[in-house]
Design a protein around this motif. Sequence first.
Motif, PDB file in Angstrom:
ATOM      1  N   GLN A   1      55.658 110.822  -9.504  1.00  0.00           N
ATOM      2  CA  GLN A   1      54.353 110.156  -9.516  1.00  0.00           C
ATOM      3  C   GLN A   1      54.565 108.662  -9.599  1.00  0.00           C
ATOM      4  OE1 GLN A   1      51.634 111.700 -12.424  1.00  0.00           O
ATOM      5  NE2 GLN A   1      50.140 110.044 -12.161  1.00  0.00           N
ATOM      6  N   THR A   2      53.860 107.896  -8.780  1.00  0.00           N
ATOM      7  CA  THR A   2      54.006 106.443  -8.769  1.00  0.00           C
ATOM      8  C   THR A   2      52.787 105.785  -9.386  1.00  0.00           C
ATOM      9  OG1 THR A   2      55.401 106.519  -6.793  1.00  0.00           O
ATOM     10  CG2 THR A   2      54.393 104.406  -7.339  1.00  0.00           C
ATOM     11  N   VAL A   3      53.034 104.862 -10.308  1.00  0.00           N
ATOM     12  CA  VAL A   3      51.977 104.144 -11.003  1.00  0.00           C
ATOM     13  C   VAL A   3      52.168 102.649 -10.755  1.00  0.00           C
ATOM     14  CG1 VAL A   3      50.955 103.612 -13.248  1.00  0.00           C
ATOM     15  CG2 VAL A   3      51.851 105.901 -12.794  1.00  0.00           C
ATOM     16  N   THR A   4      51.078 101.946 -10.458  1.00  0.00           N
ATOM     17  CA  THR A   4      51.133 100.490 -10.324  1.00  0.00           C
ATOM     18  C   THR A   4      50.686  99.849 -11.623  1.00  0.00           C
ATOM     19  OG1 THR A   4      50.713 100.558  -7.940  1.00  0.00           O
ATOM     20  CG2 THR A   4      50.289  98.477  -9.065  1.00  0.00           C
ATOM     21  N   ILE A   5      51.562  99.030 -12.194  1.00  0.00           N
ATOM     22  CA  ILE A   5      51.275  98.311 -13.432  1.00  0.00           C
ATOM     23  C   ILE A   5      51.178  96.822 -13.103  1.00  0.00           C
ATOM     24  CG2 ILE A   5      52.056  97.763 -15.772  1.00  0.00           C
ATOM     25  CD1 ILE A   5      51.551 100.706 -15.505  1.00  0.00           C
ATOM     26  N   TYR A   6      50.109  96.193 -13.551  1.00  0.00           N
ATOM     27  CA  TYR A   6      49.972  94.745 -13.420  1.00  0.00           C
ATOM     28  C   TYR A   6      50.375  94.108 -14.735  1.00  0.00           C
ATOM     29  CZ  TYR A   6      47.453  95.908  -9.185  1.00  0.00           C
ATOM     30  OH  TYR A   6      47.128  96.410  -7.951  1.00  0.00           O
ATOM     31  N   ALA A   7      51.113  93.016 -14.658  1.00  0.00           N
ATOM     32  CA  ALA A   7      51.638  92.381 -15.873  1.00  0.00           C
ATOM     33  C   ALA A   7      51.242  90.912 -15.936  1.00  0.00           C
ATOM     34  CB  ALA A   7      53.161  92.505 -15.926  1.00  0.00           C
ATOM     35  N   ALA A   8      50.758  90.509 -17.105  1.00  0.00           N
ATOM     36  CA  ALA A   8      50.537  89.106 -17.440  1.00  0.00           C
ATOM     37  C   ALA A   8      51.404  88.816 -18.651  1.00  0.00           C
ATOM     38  CB  ALA A   8      49.062  88.844 -17.749  1.00  0.00           C
ATOM     39  N   THR A   9      52.208  87.783 -18.595  1.00  0.00           N
ATOM     40  CA  THR A   9      53.163  87.557 -19.674  1.00  0.00           C
ATOM     41  C   THR A   9      53.337  86.081 -19.996  1.00  0.00           C
ATOM     42  OG1 THR A   9      55.458  87.913 -20.383  1.00  0.00           O
ATOM     43  CG2 THR A   9      55.089  87.614 -18.016  1.00  0.00           C
TER      44      THR A   9
ATOM     45  N   ASN B   1      42.522 104.698 -14.130  1.00  0.00           N
ATOM     46  CA  ASN B   1      42.073 103.327 -14.334  1.00  0.00           C
ATOM     47  C   ASN B   1      43.215 102.385 -13.932  1.00  0.00           C
ATOM     48  OD1 ASN B   1      43.886 103.544 -16.390  1.00  0.00           O
ATOM     49  ND2 ASN B   1      42.437 103.120 -18.044  1.00  0.00           N
ATOM     50  N   THR B   2      43.056 101.118 -14.208  1.00  0.00           N
ATOM     51  CA  THR B   2      44.084 100.140 -13.857  1.00  0.00           C
ATOM     52  C   THR B   2      44.812  99.692 -15.115  1.00  0.00           C
ATOM     53  OG1 THR B   2      42.859  99.354 -11.940  1.00  0.00           O
ATOM     54  CG2 THR B   2      44.530  97.890 -12.831  1.00  0.00           C
ATOM     55  N   PRO B   3      46.110 100.013 -15.258  1.00  0.00           N
ATOM     56  CA  PRO B   3      46.861  99.599 -16.442  1.00  0.00           C
ATOM     57  C   PRO B   3      47.399  98.179 -16.298  1.00  0.00           C
ATOM     58  CG  PRO B   3      48.177 101.086 -15.086  1.00  0.00           C
ATOM     59  CD  PRO B   3      46.865 100.933 -14.393  1.00  0.00           C
ATOM     60  N   ILE B   4      47.196  97.392 -17.342  1.00  0.00           N
ATOM     61  CA  ILE B   4      47.673  96.008 -17.376  1.00  0.00           C
ATOM     62  C   ILE B   4      48.528  95.824 -18.621  1.00  0.00           C
ATOM     63  CG2 ILE B   4      47.004  93.581 -17.556  1.00  0.00           C
ATOM     64  CD1 ILE B   4      44.366  94.317 -16.198  1.00  0.00           C
ATOM     65  N   LEU B   5      49.705  95.271 -18.446  1.00  0.00           N
ATOM     66  CA  LEU B   5      50.573  94.938 -19.569  1.00  0.00           C
ATOM     67  C   LEU B   5      50.406  93.467 -19.909  1.00  0.00           C
ATOM     68  CD1 LEU B   5      52.973  95.387 -21.549  1.00  0.00           C
ATOM     69  CD2 LEU B   5      54.494  94.835 -19.619  1.00  0.00           C
ATOM     70  N   PHE B   6      50.099  93.181 -21.183  1.00  0.00           N
ATOM     71  CA  PHE B   6      50.189  91.805 -21.675  1.00  0.00           C
ATOM     72  C   PHE B   6      51.456  91.725 -22.512  1.00  0.00           C
ATOM     73  CE2 PHE B   6      49.660  88.246 -24.514  1.00  0.00           C
ATOM     74  CZ  PHE B   6      49.185  87.265 -23.664  1.00  0.00           C
ATOM     75  N   ALA B   7      52.451  91.019 -21.979  1.00  0.00           N
ATOM     76  CA  ALA B   7      53.772  90.954 -22.617  1.00  0.00           C
ATOM     77  C   ALA B   7      54.009  89.553 -23.180  1.00  0.00           C
ATOM     78  CB  ALA B   7      54.862  91.306 -21.597  1.00  0.00           C
ATOM     79  N   TRP B   8      54.252  89.505 -24.463  1.00  0.00           N
ATOM     80  CA  TRP B   8      54.543  88.223 -25.115  1.00  0.00           C
ATOM     81  C   TRP B   8      56.045  88.146 -25.395  1.00  0.00           C
ATOM     82  CZ3 TRP B   8      56.370  89.062 -30.091  1.00  0.00           C
ATOM     83  CH2 TRP B   8      56.059  90.298 -30.667  1.00  0.00           C
TER      84      TRP B   8
END
Length: 381
Positions: free
Chosen positions: A48-56, A163-170
């Motif tokens: 299964q392929t998932v698209t993750i958007y990341a803001a860091t 839904n759309t998963p978004i990672l906020f990475a600090w």
Amino acid sequence: MTNAQGCLHANRASCLLIMAITLFLGGCAARPGPEVLRTIEARVPGAQTVTIYAATTRERAAENANVFTSGRASQPNYSSFDISVPPNHQPGVIEWPDEEIDPQTSFATVGQSILTRQGFLQKVAASQDSRKDVLIFVHGYNYNFPEALYRLTQMTVDADLDNTPILFAWPSQAAIAGYVADKESVTYSRDALADLLAALARDQRIGTITVFAHSMGGWLTVEALRQLRLSGQNDILDRLTVVLAAPDIDVDVFRAQMQVLGPMTQPMAVLVSPDDQALRVSNRLSRTRMRVGALDITDPAVQQAAREARLAIIDISSLEASDGLNHDRYVRLASFYANRGREGGDGPGPSLRRTGAFVFNTVGATLSSPFSIVGEALAGE
């Protein structure tokens, strides 16, 4: 800095506890580095392929690469990753690659892009169909970028979220001895998280926005919410559903934050485990009072405070932990939600409205999503 040198700034009891946990973690497999995110072309049936958007707020190691360091970027960086999850995936587990990345047996990055801020927001909005939900995961202390990215992937797949998963990475140091530096890095990242929440909430193409924050990421999240309230951006807060999992926040600090933030339109959920050993380390390192994530919901004072602040404080000690420290029980929520649907359980429930102190009942609890919990078994009521 070695662990022993780092302990020079803590008392002897703190050192012993930290070193014991370090030895425990040292017995596990070596933690992954940026090499696990190398793009491979192969795809396998059943994956299964998932698209993750990341803001860091992490720095890029190079302008043309999605390799992020523990340095603090002057402006947030943005990217997207297509992650393949293997056919043999087990709920609650990240199947890390060995020396070779094999999508048949391990998580694998099969595509990635470097994005501008405008491109990031456009893709997130464009990926929505009929205003579907957005989930933002804010990771905790002692995480590197690949760990946070794959953890969000695992939860998304286990819950079968649409839904759309978004990672906020600090910029966590990803080290046991990096606690103080991590606390400074989350402080550094408050503006960036508040800005991201505001940008998403103002886009009418985006539906509900859930913020799911773990450990020290909980402190970062509440500080960003507080900042939005102080700047009068109440319309942004009204669009958010917030879940804090094992929040690493001093109880007095949290009380002061709540006095400024006030009740939210959608009551905030706080997931706690009194036997959380990682938060014991936080107590000793910071030399402060109990952390919110280790509250005892049988305490009448906790029950009263939850009702007064319009919070849902939920004990999730019944869920299995996999880290040996009882700090990652939240990762099981996703698979529990999916299993209930397959077994004909209550299924998705109404939005969270009840406030107080709850026990998460793995038989009778209803989940409106794996990250927004309705506790139907109210403790002591």
